[in-house]
Motif scaffolding. Structure first.
Motif, PDB file in Angstrom:
ATOM      1  N   TYR A 303       0.848  -1.195   0.000  1.00 47.48           N
ATOM      2  CA  TYR A 303       0.000   0.000   0.000  1.00 47.48           C
ATOM      3  C   TYR A 303       0.880   1.240   0.000  1.00 47.48           C
ATOM      4  O   TYR A 303       1.849   1.329   0.762  1.00 47.48           O
ATOM      5  CB  TYR A 303      -0.923   0.011   1.214  1.00 47.48           C
ATOM      6  N   VAL A 304       0.516   2.200  -0.842  1.00 44.25           N
ATOM      7  CA  VAL A 304       1.263   3.461  -0.895  1.00 44.25           C
ATOM      8  C   VAL A 304       0.447   4.628  -0.345  1.00 44.25           C
ATOM      9  O   VAL A 304       1.002   5.691  -0.044  1.00 44.25           O
ATOM     10  CB  VAL A 304       1.723   3.778  -2.343  1.00 44.25           C
ATOM     11  N   ALA A 305      -0.886   4.445  -0.217  1.00 40.49           N
ATOM     12  CA  ALA A 305      -1.738   5.526   0.288  1.00 40.49           C
ATOM     13  C   ALA A 305      -3.033   4.937   0.829  1.00 40.49           C
ATOM     14  O   ALA A 305      -3.448   3.840   0.438  1.00 40.49           O
ATOM     15  CB  ALA A 305      -2.045   6.545  -0.807  1.00 40.49           C
ATOM     16  N   ALA A 306      -3.652   5.677   1.758  1.00 38.95           N
ATOM     17  CA  ALA A 306      -4.970   5.325   2.290  1.00 38.95           C
ATOM     18  C   ALA A 306      -5.787   6.607   2.352  1.00 38.95           C
ATOM     19  O   ALA A 306      -5.361   7.597   2.949  1.00 38.95           O
ATOM     20  CB  ALA A 306      -4.852   4.698   3.672  1.00 38.95           C
ATOM     21  N   ILE A 307      -6.979   6.591   1.727  1.00 41.66           N
ATOM     22  CA  ILE A 307      -7.830   7.776   1.620  1.00 41.66           C
ATOM     23  C   ILE A 307      -9.157   7.490   2.303  1.00 41.66           C
ATOM     24  O   ILE A 307      -9.830   6.511   1.973  1.00 41.66           O
ATOM     25  CB  ILE A 307      -8.074   8.153   0.144  1.00 41.66           C
ATOM     26  N   GLY A 308      -9.556   8.330   3.258  1.00 40.16           N
ATOM     27  CA  GLY A 308     -10.800   8.120   3.985  1.00 40.16           C
ATOM     28  C   GLY A 308     -11.693   9.338   3.972  1.00 40.16           C
ATOM     29  O   GLY A 308     -11.215  10.481   3.992  1.00 40.16           O
ATOM     30  N   GLY A 309     -13.005   9.108   3.944  1.00 44.25           N
ATOM     31  CA  GLY A 309     -13.980  10.187   4.049  1.00 44.25           C
ATOM     32  C   GLY A 309     -14.393  10.390   5.498  1.00 44.25           C
ATOM     33  O   GLY A 309     -13.599  10.257   6.407  1.00 44.25           O
ATOM     34  N   ASP A 310     -15.661  10.755   5.714  1.00 41.54           N
ATOM     35  CA  ASP A 310     -16.283  10.908   7.028  1.00 41.54           C
ATOM     36  C   ASP A 310     -15.986  12.241   7.689  1.00 41.54           C
ATOM     37  O   ASP A 310     -16.882  12.866   8.247  1.00 41.54           O
ATOM     38  CB  ASP A 310     -15.890   9.753   7.963  1.00 41.54           C
ATOM     39  N   VAL A 311     -14.759  12.710   7.680  1.00 40.31           N
ATOM     40  CA  VAL A 311     -14.404  14.026   8.223  1.00 40.31           C
ATOM     41  C   VAL A 311     -14.452  15.025   7.071  1.00 40.31           C
ATOM     42  O   VAL A 311     -13.801  14.823   6.042  1.00 40.31           O
ATOM     43  CB  VAL A 311     -13.014  14.014   8.881  1.00 40.31           C
ATOM     44  N   HIS A 312     -15.181  16.125   7.249  1.00 39.24           N
ATOM     45  CA  HIS A 312     -15.531  16.991   6.130  1.00 39.24           C
ATOM     46  C   HIS A 312     -14.514  18.094   5.893  1.00 39.24           C
ATOM     47  O   HIS A 312     -14.810  19.292   5.967  1.00 39.24           O
ATOM     48  CB  HIS A 312     -16.917  17.597   6.361  1.00 39.24           C
ATOM     49  N   ASN A 313     -13.305  17.703   5.619  1.00 43.44           N
ATOM     50  CA  ASN A 313     -12.264  18.623   5.179  1.00 43.44           C
ATOM     51  C   ASN A 313     -11.170  17.790   4.515  1.00 43.44           C
ATOM     52  O   ASN A 313     -11.356  16.593   4.288  1.00 43.44           O
ATOM     53  CB  ASN A 313     -11.719  19.487   6.334  1.00 43.44           C
ATOM     54  N   TYR A 314     -10.042  18.418   4.208  1.00 44.35           N
ATOM     55  CA  TYR A 314      -8.919  17.709   3.597  1.00 44.35           C
ATOM     56  C   TYR A 314      -7.734  17.747   4.548  1.00 44.35           C
ATOM     57  O   TYR A 314      -7.404  18.800   5.100  1.00 44.35           O
ATOM     58  CB  TYR A 314      -8.528  18.364   2.274  1.00 44.35           C
ATOM     59  N   GLN A 315      -7.096  16.593   4.743  1.00 49.80           N
ATOM     60  CA  GLN A 315      -5.860  16.512   5.529  1.00 49.80           C
ATOM     61  C   GLN A 315      -4.957  15.458   4.893  1.00 49.80           C
ATOM     62  O   GLN A 315      -5.446  14.498   4.304  1.00 49.80           O
ATOM     63  CB  GLN A 315      -6.156  16.119   6.982  1.00 49.80           C
ATOM     64  N   ARG A 316      -3.657  15.661   5.045  1.00 48.20           N
ATOM     65  CA  ARG A 316      -2.696  14.663   4.549  1.00 48.20           C
ATOM     66  C   ARG A 316      -1.574  14.469   5.562  1.00 48.20           C
ATOM     67  O   ARG A 316      -0.974  15.442   6.032  1.00 48.20           O
ATOM     68  CB  ARG A 316      -2.098  15.076   3.196  1.00 48.20           C
ATOM     69  N   TYR A 317      -1.295  13.192   5.873  1.00 50.96           N
ATOM     70  CA  TYR A 317      -0.257  12.807   6.823  1.00 50.96           C
ATOM     71  C   TYR A 317       0.730  11.858   6.137  1.00 50.96           C
ATOM     72  O   TYR A 317       0.387  10.701   5.875  1.00 50.96           O
ATOM     73  CB  TYR A 317      -0.868  12.087   8.028  1.00 50.96           C
ATOM     74  N   PRO A 318       1.940  12.310   5.811  1.00 48.22           N
ATOM     75  CA  PRO A 318       2.951  11.397   5.266  1.00 48.22           C
ATOM     76  C   PRO A 318       3.651  10.660   6.417  1.00 48.22           C
ATOM     77  O   PRO A 318       4.428  11.252   7.159  1.00 48.22           O
ATOM     78  CB  PRO A 318       3.905  12.330   4.519  1.00 48.22           C
ATOM     79  N   VAL A 319       3.370   9.391   6.579  1.00 48.94           N
ATOM     80  CA  VAL A 319       3.846   8.624   7.729  1.00 48.94           C
ATOM     81  C   VAL A 319       4.979   7.693   7.298  1.00 48.94           C
ATOM     82  O   VAL A 319       4.822   6.919   6.351  1.00 48.94           O
ATOM     83  CB  VAL A 319       2.706   7.801   8.359  1.00 48.94           C
ATOM     84  N   ASP A 320       6.094   7.789   8.003  1.00 53.41           N
ATOM     85  CA  ASP A 320       7.213   6.891   7.758  1.00 53.41           C
ATOM     86  C   ASP A 320       6.927   5.550   8.438  1.00 53.41           C
ATOM     87  O   ASP A 320       6.770   5.482   9.655  1.00 53.41           O
ATOM     88  CB  ASP A 320       8.511   7.492   8.301  1.00 53.41           C
TER      89      ASP A 320
END
Length: 496
Positions: A303-320
């Motif tokens: 897996y290279v990314a995980a995208i989730g809804g439910d929270v009504h805005n945009y956020q991005r967390y690059p996790v090592d």
């Protein structure tokens, strides 16, 4: 086309100017002409809240989603769907798609997204809706103005995974529209939950058939095998999971997910519940033990990314994760009322640095939005913070430089800091409801029908060995319709 639009959008975003955020809106966009009526969806209605009671009942008496899902899956497999639930769109090595999260209120904030979505998504191969297709209860009788009408001019298939609101109807509307499945036979549910539980609505089939004509072109048609699925492309596997009402994956879905995750292609998870949100780690639990992130983090699953809804805005967390970066997204800003970002404290979850975290709306714009909202609705003018003031307050609060350039110095007064405290910019016991309690029960107070809306959608593309994910904004203002601002972009190298 999208590359040119992205290059323009990069220089027109809220990170560059207040105008890019929609604060200086002098012309409302053409979306207003797309709406079927001027009615606004409102959560401040006892009937709406009563129809949505299954969320509370599931918390008190247990979530029946897993058992009902098994019945849906038994029916689907009985009629001969692909046992591995694969969707195979006719795409080549290079392709692109749109992702919308939590869109379906059917009011101005949903329709405001449409013109920019159509422009940026003109050449995309398909779209995916991640969570809460229809508010408030997922009824099949509300798909006309909340799904078919807004996306009638998008000339490609649309797939979806359900959110908790779609499950308030027992998934009946979702399964009828996306899987062409008839209603399940009623099954008694004894006890208090069964007595109070909202039952699925009977669908008006004639009205639904009329609504389907709005997306009646051959190239728009698609029937997906189930509420969870895998979309196959030559270089990437998109894995969509159904998290029900409370977020748990049932044992049958878990077994399928483990099998699917062994596919050798790189993967993107699409889920109704984000794994990281609001500087917190909230992976969905799996029936039988463990969490969905255990599967995502396993290097064998790629897996290279995980995208989730439910929270009504945009956020991005690059996790090592053991020397490789997995990009975790919140992408639920495509129509429903806005959840605050200014209550997100300095980011450190999962080892993510604040400098690498991204959100939309920006914290300062979120704070200014809520200050205007409460100042107007409570008639307390002292709460009002201009966007410039709010940007500076949040920069001071988080310990960063102001995110966008300021045209001159800004003096922060004691009154402004008190207003920010009351609005939740600091953890403080005496504040207006903008955090966890607000998030679940009172966020609906932030629903309004005038720009700026701070809505967003994703454009995802595979070109060569690169996966590119871009977040575009929709403010409801005409300039941002004509040139949608690009609020974030990340490029991921796909392993061979």
């Amino acid at each position: 086309m999208v590359d040119v639009a992205a290059e323009r959008g990069r220089h027109l975003s809220s990170r560059v100017s207040e105008a890019g955020a929609g604060w200086r809106c002098q012309a409302v966009g053409t979306f207003k002409d797309l709406r079927p009526n001027d009615q606004s969806f409102s959560w401040l209605n006892p009937a709406t809240l009563w129809r949505s009671r299954n969320e509370i009942l599931a918390g008190l008496f247990g979530d029946p989603s897993g058992e009902v899902r098994k019945r849906w899956m038994a029916y689907q497999r009985g009629k001969g769907v692909d046992p591995e639930l694969r969707i195979r769109p006719p795409v080549g090595d290079d392709f692109s798609f749109l992702l919308l999260g939590d869109p379906g209120e059917g009011d101005a904030s949903q329709y405001a997204l449409v013109p920019g979505m159509l422009k940026i998504g003109e050449d995309t191969d398909f779209a995916v809706i991640a969570s809460d297709v229809i508010y408030p209860t997922g009824s099949g009788n509300e798909y006309c103005d909340k799904f078919f009408r807004p996306y009638q001019h998008y000339r490609a298939p649309i797939y979806a995974i359900p959110g908790n609101h779609d499950w308030y109807d027992g998934l009946g509307g979702f399964m009828r529209v996306f899987c062409d499945a008839p209603p399940l036979k009623p099954q008694p549910d004894r006890g208090l939950r069964g007595l109070l539980w909202r039952k699925p609505e009977r669908i008006d089939e004639q009205a639904l058939a009329k609504a389907r004509e709005l997306r009646g072109l051959p190239e728009q048609q698609a029937v997906q095998p189930a509420p969870y699925w895998a979309i196959e492309t030559p270089k990437l596997l998109l894995v969509g999971v159904d998290t029900g009402i409370r977020g748990e994956l049932d044992a049958d879905q878990v077994a399928w997910l483990r099998r699917t995750s062994l596919d050798p292609r790189p993967k993107v998870l699409i889920t109704g519940k984000p794994i990281y949100r609001r500087n917190d780690y909230t992976p969905s639990p799996l029936e039988g033990g463990g969490t969905i992130d255990d599967i995502v983090r396993d290097p064998a699953h790629r897996y290279v990314a995980a995208i989730g809804g439910d929270v009504h805005n945009y956020q991005r967390y690059p996790v090592d994760v053991d020397g490789r970066v997995i990009q975790y997204f919140v992408a639920g800003g495509s129509g429903a009322f806005m959840h605050a970002t200014h209550t997100v404290q300095r980011v450190d979850v999962g080892g993510v640095r604040e400098e690498d975290y991204r959100c939309y709306p920006l914290r300062g714009d979120s704070l200014s939005f809520y200050s205007q909202l409460y100042a107007r609705r409570l008639r307390m003018r002292w709460l009002y913070l201009t966007p410039r003031e709010a940007v500076c307050i949040m920069a001071e609060r988080i310990g960063i430089k102001p995110v966008r350039p300021l045209d001159g110095p800004v003096r922060i007064t004691r009154r402004m800091r008190w207003a920010a405290r009351v609005l939740g910019a600091w953890p403080w016991p005496f504040r207006l409801p903008v955090d966890k309690v607000f998030h679940r029960f009172l966020s609906e107070l932030s629903d309004w029908d005038t720009p700026p809306f701070f809505k967003s959608f994703l454009h995802v593309s595979v070109r060569g060995s690169e996966l590119r994910i871009r977040c575009f904004a929709a403010t409801g203002c005409l300039p941002q319709e004509q040139d949608p601002p690009m609020e974030d972009e990340v490029v991921i190298s796909l392993p061979a």
